[in-house]
Design a protein around this motif. Structure first.
Motif, short mmCIF file in Angstrom:
data_model
loop_
_atom_site.label_atom_id
_atom_site.label_comp_id
_atom_site.label_asym_id
_atom_site.label_seq_id
_atom_site.Cartn_x
_atom_site.Cartn_y
_atom_site.Cartn_z
N ALA A 109 0.95 -1.27 -0.01
CA ALA A 109 0.11 0.23 -0.02
C ALA A 109 0.91 1.42 -0.07
CB ALA A 109 -0.91 -0.09 1.21
N ARG A 110 2.07 0.97 0.84
CA ARG A 110 2.63 2.30 1.01
C ARG A 110 3.63 2.52 -0.62
NH1 ARG A 110 4.47 0.08 5.64
NH2 ARG A 110 6.37 -0.85 4.84
N LEU A 111 3.96 1.78 -1.13
CA LEU A 111 4.83 1.64 -2.22
C LEU A 111 3.74 1.90 -3.29
CD1 LEU A 111 7.62 1.16 -3.57
CD2 LEU A 111 7.19 -1.00 -3.87
N GLY A 112 2.64 1.38 -3.40
CA GLY A 112 1.69 1.75 -4.44
C GLY A 112 1.42 3.06 -4.71
N GLU A 113 1.44 3.90 -3.63
CA GLU A 113 1.01 5.46 -3.71
C GLU A 113 2.04 6.19 -4.58
OE1 GLU A 113 0.33 9.26 -1.08
OE2 GLU A 113 -0.21 7.27 -0.32
N ASP A 114 3.13 5.83 -4.19
CA ASP A 114 4.31 6.47 -4.85
C ASP A 114 4.65 6.09 -6.28
OD1 ASP A 114 6.48 8.61 -4.64
OD2 ASP A 114 7.77 6.87 -4.78
N SER A 115 4.32 4.51 -6.52
CA SER A 115 4.72 3.82 -7.71
C SER A 115 3.61 4.48 -8.74
CB SER A 115 4.41 2.58 -7.58
OG SER A 115 5.62 1.91 -6.73
N LEU A 116 2.35 4.59 -8.34
CA LEU A 116 1.36 4.91 -9.39
C LEU A 116 1.50 6.44 -9.84
CD1 LEU A 116 -1.70 2.97 -8.07
CD2 LEU A 116 -0.18 2.43 -9.76
N LEU A 117 1.95 7.22 -9.03
CA LEU A 117 2.23 8.61 -8.90
C LEU A 117 3.46 8.68 -9.86
CD1 LEU A 117 1.26 11.67 -8.86
CD2 LEU A 117 2.71 11.69 -6.67
N SER A 118 4.38 8.26 -9.57
CA SER A 118 5.77 8.23 -10.37
C SER A 118 5.58 7.77 -11.81
CB SER A 118 7.03 7.35 -9.65
OG SER A 118 6.54 6.05 -10.00
N VAL A 119 5.01 6.69 -12.08
CA VAL A 119 4.63 6.32 -13.56
C VAL A 119 3.91 7.27 -14.28
CG1 VAL A 119 2.71 4.82 -13.38
CG2 VAL A 119 4.36 4.38 -14.90
N ILE A 120 2.89 8.11 -13.75
CA ILE A 120 1.95 8.94 -14.29
C ILE A 120 2.90 10.09 -14.67
CG2 ILE A 120 0.08 10.61 -14.32
CD1 ILE A 120 -1.38 8.42 -12.81
N VAL A 121 3.46 10.88 -13.59
CA VAL A 121 4.51 11.96 -13.94
C VAL A 121 5.32 11.65 -14.87
CG1 VAL A 121 5.95 13.37 -12.77
CG2 VAL A 121 3.94 12.76 -11.55
N PHE A 122 6.19 10.47 -14.74
CA PHE A 122 7.14 10.29 -15.62
C PHE A 122 6.72 10.40 -17.20
CE2 PHE A 122 9.71 7.44 -18.42
CZ PHE A 122 10.80 8.14 -18.46
N THR A 123 5.52 9.40 -17.34
CA THR A 123 4.79 9.46 -18.73
C THR A 123 4.43 10.73 -19.14
OG1 THR A 123 4.14 7.14 -17.97
CG2 THR A 123 2.93 8.17 -20.02
N GLU A 124 4.11 11.76 -18.56
CA GLU A 124 3.66 12.79 -18.93
C GLU A 124 4.88 13.86 -19.14
OE1 GLU A 124 0.56 14.04 -19.65
OE2 GLU A 124 -0.12 12.01 -19.15
N GLN A 125 5.93 13.85 -18.36
CA GLN A 125 7.00 14.56 -18.36
C GLN A 125 7.90 14.06 -19.62
OE1 GLN A 125 9.15 14.56 -14.86
NE2 GLN A 125 7.90 16.24 -13.88
N SER A 126 7.89 12.70 -20.00
CA SER A 126 8.68 12.32 -20.85
C SER A 126 8.33 12.80 -22.51
CB SER A 126 9.18 10.99 -20.57
OG SER A 126 8.10 10.13 -20.89
N ALA A 127 6.92 12.92 -22.47
CA ALA A 127 6.36 13.03 -23.45
C ALA A 127 6.67 14.47 -24.08
CB ALA A 127 4.39 13.08 -23.24
N LEU A 128 7.05 15.47 -23.38
CA LEU A 128 7.14 16.66 -23.61
C LEU A 128 8.44 16.86 -24.56
CD1 LEU A 128 6.37 18.39 -20.23
CD2 LEU A 128 5.06 18.23 -22.01
#
Length: 128
Positions: A109-128
């Motif tokens: 549960a602890r790891l899930g929160e940061d994991s899900l956020l990190s994959v979304i942020v990376f996907t959005e930032q790397s698309a720029l």
């Protein structure tokens, strides 16, 4: 003689295998990659909630199935640490170790929160 109090941080940084996202982007294109990642994150979030419910209700078989699915889905978007912890939970559930199950599910549960956020942020930032 007093007792010492140790503080254990309840936070873990997620590790993201960025090459998975790059591979998705190369094979699917930028827009479709973002859609797939968003969809996987939605399913992971949903299954994490269902897993919590199954564990609270003592439904080990359902929890094991959900943890297995979490491991598979998270690997698709480069969340290898999250997948490993989900597989660890499957092992705990398979051996009926309630204490280990509680500890590993809390870690997931602890790891899930940061994991899900990190994959979304990376996907959005790397698309720029």
């Amino acid at each position: 003689m007093g007792a010492e109090l140790y503080s254990i941080p309840a936070y873990e940084d997620a590790e993201l295998d960025r090459s998975r996202i790059h591979l998705l982007r190369q094979s699917l294109g930028d827009q479709r990659c973002r859609e797939v990642v968003s969809e996987v994150v939605f399913h992971l979030t949903d299954r994490l909630g269902l897993l919590r419910t199954a564990l609270d209700e003592g439904d080990a078989e359902e929890a094991r199935a959900l943890a297995t699915r979490l491991a598979g889905l998270s690997e698709q978007v480069g969340l290898s640490d999250f997948a490993r912890v989900a597989r660890d939970l499957v092992g705990c559930l398979s051996t009926c170790d309630e204490i280990a199950t509680a500890a590993v599910s809390a870690r997931l549960a602890r790891l899930g929160e940061d994991s899900l956020l990190s994959v979304i942020v990376f996907t959005e930032q790397s698309a720029l």
